[in-house]
Structure formats: structure tokens, C-alpha cells
Scaffold this motif. Sequence first.
Motif, mmCIF file in Angstrom:
data_model
loop_
_atom_site.group_PDB
_atom_site.id
_atom_site.type_symbol
_atom_site.label_atom_id
_atom_site.label_comp_id
_atom_site.label_asym_id
_atom_site.label_seq_id
_atom_site.Cartn_x
_atom_site.Cartn_y
_atom_site.Cartn_z
ATOM 1 N N ALA A 133 -7.961 -6.871 -0.193
ATOM 2 C CA ALA A 133 -9.219 -6.844 -0.883
ATOM 3 C C ALA A 133 -9.820 -5.596 -0.669
ATOM 4 O O ALA A 133 -9.912 -5.106 0.812
ATOM 5 C CB ALA A 133 -9.983 -7.949 -0.211
ATOM 6 N N GLY A 134 -10.138 -4.660 -1.370
ATOM 7 C CA GLY A 134 -10.740 -3.596 -1.434
ATOM 8 C C GLY A 134 -9.933 -2.520 -1.515
ATOM 9 O O GLY A 134 -10.257 -1.154 -1.514
ATOM 10 N N SER A 135 -8.616 -2.552 -1.719
ATOM 11 C CA SER A 135 -7.690 -1.392 -1.797
ATOM 12 C C SER A 135 -7.817 -0.736 -3.318
ATOM 13 O O SER A 135 -8.070 -1.585 -4.105
ATOM 14 C CB SER A 135 -6.321 -2.117 -1.932
ATOM 15 O OG SER A 135 -5.278 -0.966 -2.090
ATOM 16 N N ALA A 136 -7.459 0.379 -3.055
ATOM 17 C CA ALA A 136 -7.548 1.119 -4.515
ATOM 18 C C ALA A 136 -6.257 0.679 -5.477
ATOM 19 O O ALA A 136 -6.736 0.631 -6.821
ATOM 20 C CB ALA A 136 -7.120 2.577 -4.247
ATOM 21 N N GLU A 148 0.831 -1.046 0.174
ATOM 22 C CA GLU A 148 -0.095 -0.005 0.087
ATOM 23 C C GLU A 148 0.892 1.202 -0.091
ATOM 24 O O GLU A 148 0.727 2.189 -0.631
ATOM 25 C CB GLU A 148 -0.998 -0.014 1.151
ATOM 26 C CG GLU A 148 -1.842 -1.238 1.331
ATOM 27 C CD GLU A 148 -3.031 -0.911 0.643
ATOM 28 O OE1 GLU A 148 -3.162 -0.158 -0.237
ATOM 29 O OE2 GLU A 148 -4.258 -1.444 0.828
ATOM 30 N N GLY A 160 -6.905 -1.529 1.830
ATOM 31 C CA GLY A 160 -7.643 -2.840 1.615
ATOM 32 C C GLY A 160 -8.330 -3.055 3.199
ATOM 33 O O GLY A 160 -7.799 -2.494 4.055
ATOM 34 N N THR A 161 -9.443 -3.999 3.229
ATOM 35 C CA THR A 161 -9.961 -4.044 4.457
ATOM 36 C C THR A 161 -8.980 -4.775 5.312
ATOM 37 O O THR A 161 -8.987 -4.108 6.605
ATOM 38 C CB THR A 161 -10.851 -5.482 4.145
ATOM 39 O OG1 THR A 161 -11.840 -5.022 3.312
ATOM 40 C CG2 THR A 161 -11.745 -5.593 5.463
ATOM 41 N N ARG A 201 -3.755 -11.331 -1.042
ATOM 42 C CA ARG A 201 -4.951 -10.846 -1.680
ATOM 43 C C ARG A 201 -5.946 -10.329 -0.640
ATOM 44 O O ARG A 201 -6.823 -9.396 -0.954
ATOM 45 C CB ARG A 201 -5.331 -11.517 -2.824
ATOM 46 C CG ARG A 201 -4.712 -11.580 -4.387
ATOM 47 C CD ARG A 201 -5.344 -12.274 -5.196
ATOM 48 N NE ARG A 201 -6.108 -13.379 -5.206
ATOM 49 C CZ ARG A 201 -5.694 -14.497 -5.171
ATOM 50 N NH1 ARG A 201 -4.249 -14.981 -5.765
ATOM 51 N NH2 ARG A 201 -6.200 -15.930 -4.790
ATOM 52 N N GLU A 251 -6.295 -2.214 -6.433
ATOM 53 C CA GLU A 251 -6.933 -3.370 -7.126
ATOM 54 C C GLU A 251 -7.275 -2.651 -8.624
ATOM 55 O O GLU A 251 -7.519 -3.542 -9.600
ATOM 56 C CB GLU A 251 -8.000 -4.184 -6.481
ATOM 57 C CG GLU A 251 -7.680 -5.000 -5.173
ATOM 58 C CD GLU A 251 -8.660 -5.429 -4.600
ATOM 59 O OE1 GLU A 251 -8.661 -6.719 -4.205
ATOM 60 O OE2 GLU A 251 -9.848 -4.940 -4.527
ATOM 61 N N LYS A 252 -7.555 -1.408 -8.599
ATOM 62 C CA LYS A 252 -7.988 -0.968 -9.922
ATOM 63 C C LYS A 252 -6.990 -0.618 -10.992
ATOM 64 O O LYS A 252 -5.761 -0.435 -10.622
ATOM 65 C CB LYS A 252 -8.360 0.485 -9.466
ATOM 66 C CG LYS A 252 -9.862 0.565 -8.976
ATOM 67 C CD LYS A 252 -10.091 2.072 -8.188
ATOM 68 C CE LYS A 252 -11.360 2.201 -7.617
ATOM 69 N NZ LYS A 252 -11.900 3.530 -7.099
ATOM 70 N N ARG A 295 -6.065 -1.784 6.285
ATOM 71 C CA ARG A 295 -6.706 -0.615 7.055
ATOM 72 C C ARG A 295 -6.654 -1.456 8.410
ATOM 73 O O ARG A 295 -6.289 -0.498 9.411
ATOM 74 C CB ARG A 295 -8.207 -0.595 6.633
ATOM 75 C CG ARG A 295 -8.422 0.653 7.421
ATOM 76 C CD ARG A 295 -10.039 0.964 6.826
ATOM 77 N NE ARG A 295 -10.946 -0.009 6.778
ATOM 78 C CZ ARG A 295 -11.412 -0.680 5.674
ATOM 79 N NH1 ARG A 295 -10.923 -0.049 4.304
ATOM 80 N NH2 ARG A 295 -12.410 -1.520 5.595
ATOM 81 N N VAL A 320 -7.541 4.821 -0.065
ATOM 82 C CA VAL A 320 -8.470 3.493 0.101
ATOM 83 C C VAL A 320 -7.538 2.179 0.108
ATOM 84 O O VAL A 320 -7.261 1.792 -0.682
ATOM 85 C CB VAL A 320 -9.356 3.384 -0.976
ATOM 86 C CG1 VAL A 320 -10.426 2.280 -0.842
ATOM 87 C CG2 VAL A 320 -10.130 4.777 -1.401
#
Length: 516
Positions: free
Chosen positions: A267-270, A233, A469-470, A263, A272-273, A473, A467
Motif C-alpha cells: 500500500a502506497g507503493s508507486a 518492488e 509501500g508502507t 496489498r 499502484e499507479k 519500506r 516510493v
Amino acid sequence: MEMRQDPLVLGAGPLTIEAVVGVARQRQTVALGPLVAPRIAAARAVVERLAEAEVPVYGLTTGLGAGVDTRLTADDLIAFQHRAVPARAVGVGRHLPTDILRALMLVRAAGYAAGGSGASPSMLHALVAALNAGFHPLVPSKGSIGADDLAPLAHLGRALLGDPEAEAEVGGDILPADTALARARLAPPILGLKDGHAIVVANALSVGQGCLVLEDARVALDALDAAAALSCEGFRAQLEPLDPRVQQARPAPGQAQAAARLRALLAGSALEKPGAARRLQDPLSFRCLAPVHGAVRVTLEAAREPVAIELNAAADNPLVVAEAGIGEDAGSEMLHNGNFDMTALVLRFEALGQALAQAATMAAHRTMKLMSPAVSALPRFLTPQGQSRTGFATVQKTIAALEAEIRHLALPISLGVLPVADGIEDHASMAPAVVAKTGEIVERLRWLTAIELAAAAQAVDFRGPLVLGTGTRAVHAFVRGLVAPLQEDRSQGPDFERLAQAIAAGKLQQAVAAIA
């Protein structure tokens, strides 16, 4: 320390690594299952019968080591057992920590309960009672070459027998062993045939400490996964190497599972885009996370196998076979053997140490990369005040020192040992030293992980609102709950110690699990 209320019942099923950890660190009490007493009685009957018949049996009717060629007279059989214990109390160095000592005691008790030692029931009862009463002999850590942990077990035996020149800890006080026994309301066992030899003829230190090292390594690797994910991150790393299709293309041992763990944290991290990563390809300490962490986990699991075998084995020499008709030499009913050899366990732990060193070196590289503006595009040494401040600069020296020590400890120590016992014992595995140095690697890996967590959290803060990841964070919140962002130069050693202690206690695992 929280004590577990439910007792561990020896003989009620396989003894597990987790059970050893519970007795060692949570002060779980120990009880004996109903099958143990008849098993010990049957083995004891064999010992008594062979002694009465004056059959040559190592350590029963003969001397030990090079003294195997010396027959003991009938009136010396018991006296020899009394001499055997102090004669082998030759250990030196720092005393074993209480958790390792309790693991040693439990593993030796399990060996007695297996029935192969032929020891008197009083020996097993004395060990179990000492564990339950918190009677902890002071046992030096050095002196065993892994062909049975003779010296540590002899020091344990001296204290259990109430030798006033031995010492034990009871209720936080260190006392002469006889006084400590009285304080704990324990009575020393009475040595009978073979009992002195049975005290020392086991690898209980190697196996007991091995259980704790394996548990610590598992917890440390969970924390390292979390730190690596948070570094991704902060670095704004490329996540394509974690794609399941990449793992499917080359299903290397453990790689897919490691990628899946990372992963899940991200999961949910920016990130991933598409296009979120800063670089097309990152340094290998980021790009090869899944292959390396996967390989380390596979090596860790491989090390569990020989430990689990030893926990439930009757590995005494000679081995008491209470049932006639077993083995080619069943008529003797006490079989001389080499089941004490620990090569299988040692090879797995040497490999584990080298695997952990691979992961540690990668962690060191990742942390250094976060501090380098040329690679991370972050302020040099992660300081917000410019180069008039030190920031994380001197932390690099701690990283370098830890990484170098880990690589040194990963070098094998098991390849040779001086022959002893007048050349009769010309091979040994060095199991206690191998297990201990693997534990030292784990300790240093925790410190490296703590430093990476602090640096990664600082990098995440520099990036501005992200943002995460779950999982990451939760990891970031865990770090910030213990360590404030570095605004002005301060002593960071205490920060790293707090994080390392929390990692060792499993608190980072708990923080991540809470959001799963």
C-alpha cells in the motif's frame, strides 16, 4: 530467554497450540486446576478395582504388544511396570532440542490430567515439577513409528525415575538422572499399577513438536509474504493479479486473504499507479502469489485442527472410563481402543509439507529472476561492479540445494511401515518423522526467504530512489538493519543466517506490525 511469569493451568480450559509454545520456549511454568485431582482419583479407583478383580486389561494384568496373550501374576503387576519403561528405551540419534522436549513433557502431562490414563497422581506431579524446575531428560529423537511414541517417552520416564544410566540437563549441566534430580530438588515418583505403561502410551512427541512446527510455519509464511512483496518492488511487478475483483472472480481457498496481505504490504507503493509495472504479465512466481500463498495458509490452518484435538484428548489404550454407563462396553470401565492412531494428523502434515514446498519453489524462482538481466533488467547477479565480481552468482547454488532438499522432504513417508510386535502392530502413521520433516522444510524455507530478502533489497537499491509501500519500506529497512548492500564480493552466508534467525524470532513480523 525471557520467562513468562503467569503459569499455565492445566485443566482450567482447552490447552492451545500457543500455550504449548509458551511452556516450550518461554519457560512458562505449569500448575494444575482444581478439577484435575478428582478426575485422576476417579480413574485411579477404576484401575485398582479391575486389578484386584484380575480382569484382563492390556498393560495392567497382561503383557504389552505381542505379549497381550500373557497374563501377569498378582505378585508381578508392579514389577512389570518397572520393566516396561527401560524395555522401551530403544531410541537412537541426536537428542531432542530443549523446546521440543518441553513440549513433549507438557503434552504428556495434559494427557494425564485428562484422566483417561488411570495413572497415579504422582506421575503427573513429577512431570509438572520437572518442567517447572528445568529438569530436561536427554531423549533420542529416533525410534517411534507413531503408534504411540514409546521410545522417546520411555527415555523420558527413565530420567524421571532417576535411572543413573539415563541423563538429564539441569542448569546447563548434563548429569546422570539421579544426580540431576537431586540438583533440581526433585524426587522420583513411585511406580504403581499401570504407571510404567502410562508413561509411554501417548503420542506426546508428535503432538508437542507439531505445535512448534505449526507456529514456526506461521511465522515463516508471514516472512515469505514480506519477501515476496519486496521482490515485487525490486522487480517492478504488475499488481493487477492482486486486484480484489480478480479474487472475487474466482474465490479459491485463501486467495483473497493472501492478496489482501500482499496489498497491505504494498500500500502506497508507486507500483499502484497505472503503467508503473515493467511488464504486462510477469512470470508465474510473481503473478500467482495470491493463489499459492493462499492455498498454503489454508493447508496450515487445516493442520491445526487435529493437533488441537490431540492436545485435549484422552487417547490412552486402554482408556479409563470412570463413569459407568458410557459406551457399549461400559461394564469393563477400561476400554481397549485405537485412539492412538495419528493418521488424521499425519495426512494434514504431509499436505502442509507439500504446500510449503510449492511456496518455496516459487520463492526460489523469484529470487533467480531478480538476478537475471534478461528478465529483471538489472545487472547480472545483482553486482554493481560488473562481471569481474561474483555478486549473487554462487548464491544460486545455495538456492538450488535448499529447494531440492525441500522437494525431497515433501515426499510422503507415511504410506507404509514394517509390521512389528510379531505382526500384531501392522499399521503405523510415522507421525514423528512426518512432523519432524515438516519442521525441516520450514527451516529451509526460512533460509530461502532470507536469501530472497537480501536479493530483493539489493534489487530495490539498484532501481534508485523508489516510493515503496508502507509495509515494503519497513521490510527493506529491516533487511538493511541486518545486512549491508553488496558493493564488493564478500561472504554472504553470515548475512543469510542473521536474517533467518531474525525471521525465526519473529522480528520481521514485529517490524511490519510496527507500521500498521
